[in-house]
Write a protein that holds these residues in place. Structure first.
Motif, PDB file in Angstrom:
ATOM      1  N   LEU A  16       0.824  -1.204   0.000  1.00 29.73           N
ATOM      2  CA  LEU A  16       0.000   0.000   0.000  1.00 29.73           C
ATOM      3  C   LEU A  16       0.858   1.254   0.000  1.00 29.73           C
ATOM      4  N   GLU A  17       1.893   1.276   0.818  1.00 25.00           N
ATOM      5  CA  GLU A  17       2.733   2.475   0.895  1.00 25.00           C
ATOM      6  C   GLU A  17       3.457   2.756  -0.428  1.00 25.00           C
ATOM      7  N   GLU A  18       3.753   1.707  -1.182  1.00 28.30           N
ATOM      8  CA  GLU A  18       4.396   1.898  -2.489  1.00 28.30           C
ATOM      9  C   GLU A  18       3.430   2.552  -3.480  1.00 28.30           C
ATOM     10  N   ILE A  19       2.193   2.099  -3.475  1.00 30.73           N
ATOM     11  CA  ILE A  19       1.194   2.668  -4.379  1.00 30.73           C
ATOM     12  C   ILE A  19       0.914   4.120  -4.021  1.00 30.73           C
ATOM     13  N   ALA A  63       0.594   3.357   6.561  1.00 32.57           N
ATOM     14  CA  ALA A  63       0.808   2.084   5.869  1.00 32.57           C
ATOM     15  C   ALA A  63       2.168   1.495   6.224  1.00 32.57           C
ATOM     16  N   GLU A  64       3.195   2.343   6.294  1.00 29.32           N
ATOM     17  CA  GLU A  64       4.532   1.862   6.687  1.00 29.32           C
ATOM     18  C   GLU A  64       4.518   1.336   8.113  1.00 29.32           C
ATOM     19  N   ASP A  65       3.761   1.996   8.991  1.00 30.20           N
ATOM     20  CA  ASP A  65       3.651   1.525  10.369  1.00 30.20           C
ATOM     21  C   ASP A  65       2.972   0.157  10.412  1.00 30.20           C
ATOM     22  N   SER A  66       1.923  -0.015   9.622  1.00 27.10           N
ATOM     23  CA  SER A  66       1.248  -1.319   9.585  1.00 27.10           C
ATOM     24  C   SER A  66       2.189  -2.409   9.080  1.00 27.10           C
ATOM     25  N   THR A  67       2.959  -2.112   8.051  1.00 27.84           N
ATOM     26  CA  THR A  67       3.931  -3.085   7.541  1.00 27.84           C
ATOM     27  C   THR A  67       4.950  -3.426   8.614  1.00 27.84           C
ATOM     28  N   SER A  68       5.406  -2.421   9.338  1.00 25.79           N
ATOM     29  CA  SER A  68       6.379  -2.646  10.410  1.00 25.79           C
ATOM     30  C   SER A  68       5.793  -3.540  11.509  1.00 25.79           C
ATOM     31  N   ILE A  69       4.549  -3.267  11.874  1.00 26.88           N
ATOM     32  CA  ILE A  69       3.876  -4.087  12.893  1.00 26.88           C
ATOM     33  C   ILE A  69       3.808  -5.538  12.435  1.00 26.88           C
ATOM     34  N   LEU A  70       3.385  -5.752  11.186  1.00 28.78           N
ATOM     35  CA  LEU A  70       3.274  -7.117  10.665  1.00 28.78           C
ATOM     36  C   LEU A  70       4.642  -7.786  10.558  1.00 28.78           C
ATOM     37  N   ASP A  71       5.658  -7.050  10.119  1.00 28.88           N
ATOM     38  CA  ASP A  71       7.007  -7.615  10.007  1.00 28.88           C
ATOM     39  C   ASP A  71       7.533  -8.054  11.368  1.00 28.88           C
ATOM     40  N   LYS A  72       7.312  -7.226  12.376  1.00 32.09           N
ATOM     41  CA  LYS A  72       7.788  -7.563  13.728  1.00 32.09           C
ATOM     42  C   LYS A  72       7.048  -8.753  14.308  1.00 32.09           C
ATOM     43  N   ALA A  73       5.738  -8.795  14.073  1.00 34.66           N
ATOM     44  CA  ALA A  73       4.922  -9.853  14.667  1.00 34.66           C
ATOM     45  C   ALA A  73       5.018 -11.183  13.920  1.00 34.66           C
ATOM     46  N   PHE A  74       5.102 -11.128  12.586  1.00 33.79           N
ATOM     47  CA  PHE A  74       4.984 -12.350  11.789  1.00 33.79           C
ATOM     48  C   PHE A  74       6.106 -12.573  10.796  1.00 33.79           C
TER      49      PHE A  74
END
Length: 92
Positions: A16-19, A63-74
């Motif tokens: 999303l952040e790329e788009i 969107a970058e924060d959401s990606t970071s959250i997902l990267d850290k968690a999963f």
């Protein structure tokens, strides 16, 4: 199915952040074309575009924060490689 975002069905999609960043760049390019136009319509469009750019920047940061959250968690997303989504219920 999404048209632009990376998913199981669209592994070549983008984050999303790329788009949002691509849209922001396009708007910046268009703004550059009208910055010297003194007409009131051009001024109004430029003002609107500047507000949109600020909103897009906020959306990119979220969107970058959401990606970071997902990267850290999963860990990193495997969707581009055909992997399952990190969260949510896969479509049937």
């Amino acid at each position: 199915m999404t048209h632009f975002l990376v998913t199981e069905e669209n592994p070549s999609g983008k984050k999303l952040e790329e788009i949002l960043a691509m849209v922001r760049k396009d708007i910046l390019d268009r703004c550059a074309l009208i910055t010297d136009d003194p007409r009131p319509e051009a001024r109004a469009v430029l003002t609107n575009n500047m507000r949109i750019l600020n909103l897009l920047t906020d959306a990119i940061l979220l969107a970058e924060d959401s990606t970071s959250i997902l990267d850290k968690a999963f860990g990193p997303s495997q969707s581009a490689k055909g992997g399952l989504p990190r969260i949510g219920v896969p479509e049937k």
